[in-house]
Design an enzyme around this catalytic site. Sequence first.
Site, PDB file in Angstrom:
ATOM      1  N   ASN A  15       0.842  -1.195   0.000  1.00 55.75           N
ATOM      2  CA  ASN A  15       0.000   0.000   0.000  1.00 55.75           C
ATOM      3  C   ASN A  15       0.879   1.248   0.000  1.00 55.75           C
ATOM      4  O   ASN A  15       1.592   1.505   0.972  1.00 55.75           O
ATOM      5  CB  ASN A  15      -0.901   0.030   1.237  1.00 55.75           C
ATOM      6  CG  ASN A  15      -1.623   1.374   1.370  1.00 55.75           C
ATOM      7  OD1 ASN A  15      -2.615   1.626   0.715  1.00 55.75           O
ATOM      8  ND2 ASN A  15      -1.092   2.257   2.214  1.00 55.75           N
ATOM      9  N   GLU A  16       0.877   1.986  -1.096  1.00 57.40           N
ATOM     10  CA  GLU A  16       1.459   3.331  -1.236  1.00 57.40           C
ATOM     11  C   GLU A  16       2.980   3.384  -1.094  1.00 57.40           C
ATOM     12  O   GLU A  16       3.547   4.465  -0.946  1.00 57.40           O
ATOM     13  CB  GLU A  16       0.793   4.326  -0.265  1.00 57.40           C
ATOM     14  CG  GLU A  16      -0.682   4.541  -0.567  1.00 57.40           C
ATOM     15  CD  GLU A  16      -1.336   5.637   0.266  1.00 57.40           C
ATOM     16  OE1 GLU A  16      -0.693   6.145   1.213  1.00 57.40           O
ATOM     17  OE2 GLU A  16      -2.497   5.988  -0.008  1.00 57.40           O
ATOM     18  N   ASP A  17       3.665   2.236  -1.175  1.00 54.19           N
ATOM     19  CA  ASP A  17       5.123   2.286  -1.062  1.00 54.19           C
ATOM     20  C   ASP A  17       5.754   2.937  -2.296  1.00 54.19           C
ATOM     21  O   ASP A  17       6.814   3.566  -2.183  1.00 54.19           O
ATOM     22  CB  ASP A  17       5.677   0.877  -0.854  1.00 54.19           C
ATOM     23  CG  ASP A  17       5.308   0.321   0.514  1.00 54.19           C
ATOM     24  OD1 ASP A  17       4.519   0.978   1.226  1.00 54.19           O
ATOM     25  OD2 ASP A  17       5.790  -0.761   0.874  1.00 54.19           O
ATOM     26  N   SER A  19      -0.406  -0.798  -4.627  1.00 49.67           N
ATOM     27  CA  SER A  19      -1.608   0.019  -4.760  1.00 49.67           C
ATOM     28  C   SER A  19      -1.290   1.389  -4.165  1.00 49.67           C
ATOM     29  O   SER A  19      -1.011   1.479  -2.968  1.00 49.67           O
ATOM     30  CB  SER A  19      -2.787  -0.619  -4.022  1.00 49.67           C
ATOM     31  OG  SER A  19      -3.962   0.143  -4.192  1.00 49.67           O
ATOM     32  N   HIS A  36      -4.952   6.182  -5.902  1.00 43.30           N
ATOM     33  CA  HIS A  36      -5.509   6.680  -4.649  1.00 43.30           C
ATOM     34  C   HIS A  36      -5.722   8.177  -4.830  1.00 43.30           C
ATOM     35  O   HIS A  36      -4.762   8.929  -4.975  1.00 43.30           O
ATOM     36  CB  HIS A  36      -4.551   6.422  -3.489  1.00 43.30           C
ATOM     37  CG  HIS A  36      -4.348   4.974  -3.182  1.00 43.30           C
ATOM     38  ND1 HIS A  36      -3.581   4.543  -2.113  1.00 43.30           N
ATOM     39  CD2 HIS A  36      -4.812   3.852  -3.773  1.00 43.30           C
ATOM     40  CE1 HIS A  36      -3.591   3.216  -2.077  1.00 43.30           C
ATOM     41  NE2 HIS A  36      -4.322   2.779  -3.090  1.00 43.30           N
TER      42      HIS A  36
END
Length: 841
Positions: free
Chosen positions: A431-433, A486, A503
Amino acid sequence: MARLAEYSLATGWHFKDSEDKAPEAWMPVPLVPSVIHQDLQANGKLKDPYVGFNELAARWVNEKSWVYRKVIQKPAVPAGSAVVLAFDGLDTFATVKLDSNVILESNNMFQGHRVDVTTALENEGEHVLEIEFDCAMLRARELRKQDSKHNWASFNGDPARMSVRKAQYHWGWDWGPVLMTAGIWREVRLEVYYARLADLWTAVDLDSSYQSAQISAFAELDAAQFNSTYKVNFTLSLHGKEIARQAAIPGNKVAKVTFDVDQPHLWWPHGYGEPNLYEITASLEKDQSEIHNLVKKIGIRTAEVIQQPDKHGKSFFFRINGTDIFCGGSCWIPADNILPNISPERYRKWIELMVAGRQAMVRVWGGGCYEDDSFYQACDDLGVLVWQDFMFGCGNYPTWPELLDSIEQEAIYNVRRLRHHPSIVLYAGNNEDYQVQEQAGLTYNYEDKNPENWLKTDFPARYIYEKLLPSVVESFSPKTFYHPGSPWGDGKITSDPTVGDMHQWNVWHGTQEKYQIFDTLGGRFNSEFGMEAFPHLSTIEYFVENEKDKYPQSHVLDFHNKADGHERRIATYLVENLRAANDLETYIYLTQVVQAETMMFGYRGWRRQWGDERHCGGALLWQLNDCWPTISWAIVDYFLRPKPAFYAVARVLKQVAIGVRREHHDWSVTHAQPPKTSKYELWVVSALQEEIPGKVELQFVSVDTGLEIRERIVRDVRIVPNGTTNVVDGIIDHTIDTEPHVLAARLWLDGEIVARDVDWPQPFKYLDFRDRGLEVTKINETSDQQTFKINTRKPVKCLVFEERDGTTFSDSAMDIVPGDEQTVTVIGLKTATLSYKFLGQ
């Protein structure tokens, strides 16, 4: 031959602070699974950290190490049998001793462990099992110091968290507290067996016509000695009825059979068909005696992620059994900071709420945990698709060899554990790395395809997401789609709206755009977006202890909202759209109106785009749930009490829904000057697979008088399947139609109104909501169910019924226009009165 015997080790434990040497320091543990905060509360050593400022008073727990101890009896061990100590989850740095001998050292919360203790338990009688849980917070900081060359860029929590394989939200997030749990967080037991089935899994091939399927079933044998005297009987059942049976002799520790299934009952997401589940059973036999069996439920279905070039860039949407599915749904965080608190029944209630809200997909976010089996089973049973992140969130993770090995074992353990669930249709690496990589300016050369090179850059975590994890998925669940992160899209910048998922946080965070234009900000698949709202007053009363603190900006309320800058962001969206309120109850309601409107504008516009060459493949709001009683982006609070946004989303996600809107006029930029003209549009969206006839009606109704200011529009329409039907567009001339008025749209199918939508003049703060003439009248009552009819003389905005535990509403957060009587059915209200609010009340 004796059957496998299990002995639960749930009771009889004691614990203490590892530094306290006093004999009386030991305290009883009521029941494991548990974590330290539960056990301290049970012994009166800790107040509920979810109440008031108690989280701060619990911070001392975060920096301690703990010891758990239990006296166990040697079980009966038939000749030739093994004794195994099985841990399904230890949180996190655990040294396990049996009679003072170290038998296991674990540093990964997400792994299960099996330790052969046959020799250690040779002596009859009592044995002492002891588990030392070292402090994860202090260990993480030590590990970070040891790798000073690594760039520890991150969002949320202590960056040292990335060195430890523990639920990352335990370090605190922008919606949750800092509660560093430790303990036996999943089941622990002794197993005694001569031989057992270590695993049971299937590979399903579904014919392209969907008329036949082939199920290959595999059972892995775990035995001290392998020989041809073992046999595995496989049975396949549907709805409790056996439909096929085969036997196989294990070869190289694995037995395999193949079942051919004609006219298979497919597994479908809810709303598209039944989530049919077959049951596969493997029974291990030796000398004609059954000694162990495993049972799993499986689904026959295909699941694809369609990524094809088109006029918008490259598509990203899900196709199940050949049917394109708009994935409207939510992101999921752990439903509690104290994970053992979540019962299977509570998991199921959450998924039942998703189905009631017509949500097709849940995204298990990468900063929490791989959820309990009962979570995924509820998704299987109820037909909710699962997007499963691996547990990496908002950071540049280090990659020293020992950590990579632990990560690989974690991934193998969990993919093996979860691979039979038909609900899981995607694994995402993190997530968002990749967003952290962009913001920190870390090296990412997408054209370099050599994984060894990635480890030498300042973004070594790429190796995890583009080499290690996809290799595990390919090995153990090869038909499940793997997505590196993501958001992510073919190595392009993560905010690229033409490819992959995105996102979208420029409403609330970022540029703080008007929520009315949310649909113009989306991409090919919008996997995060959100707006904060307060929970219901009853939830706030749980954690606000003093009456003097029950006002909108009280210290304790601000403390329970962990989002940076939440004060100015909530205030901005309120002051731009609504008239201010000082009393807490009205303030709560107004934040909920803003959240409901925000979600409606996003979902409504993005679902419309589904019909434009799948321009938008899905929308997963942030977030479905909370991990403690708080103020956050959740649309259902910690106690499973839906906020108004839950109902707003459910209406937009109806199988057939209608939408109407006028073009956005940015009043703040034009210094509140009204527009001279406004374009408007009306459309219908459908998830049905066939064309159907319908009728639409559009009214223009004065907000001030409740009268129609111009002739209504009525159209017969052929509604296109699985797409969008544009029906009406026009222009409002405000020099002629000077009164503020709503556009009220209704859709009839087979003579019945099935969908409504109401577009309002913006902003609401300029409208006069006095004297609405609303009437709510009970028209029917049974022992547990009441029906109310709702009428009004003038348009009503966001009629919200008070949520009570044990009470469910067929609808809420409703817009009501004159002449359009609506009904609401309430279950569980019983003798209580029906309380409600509406805008301007």
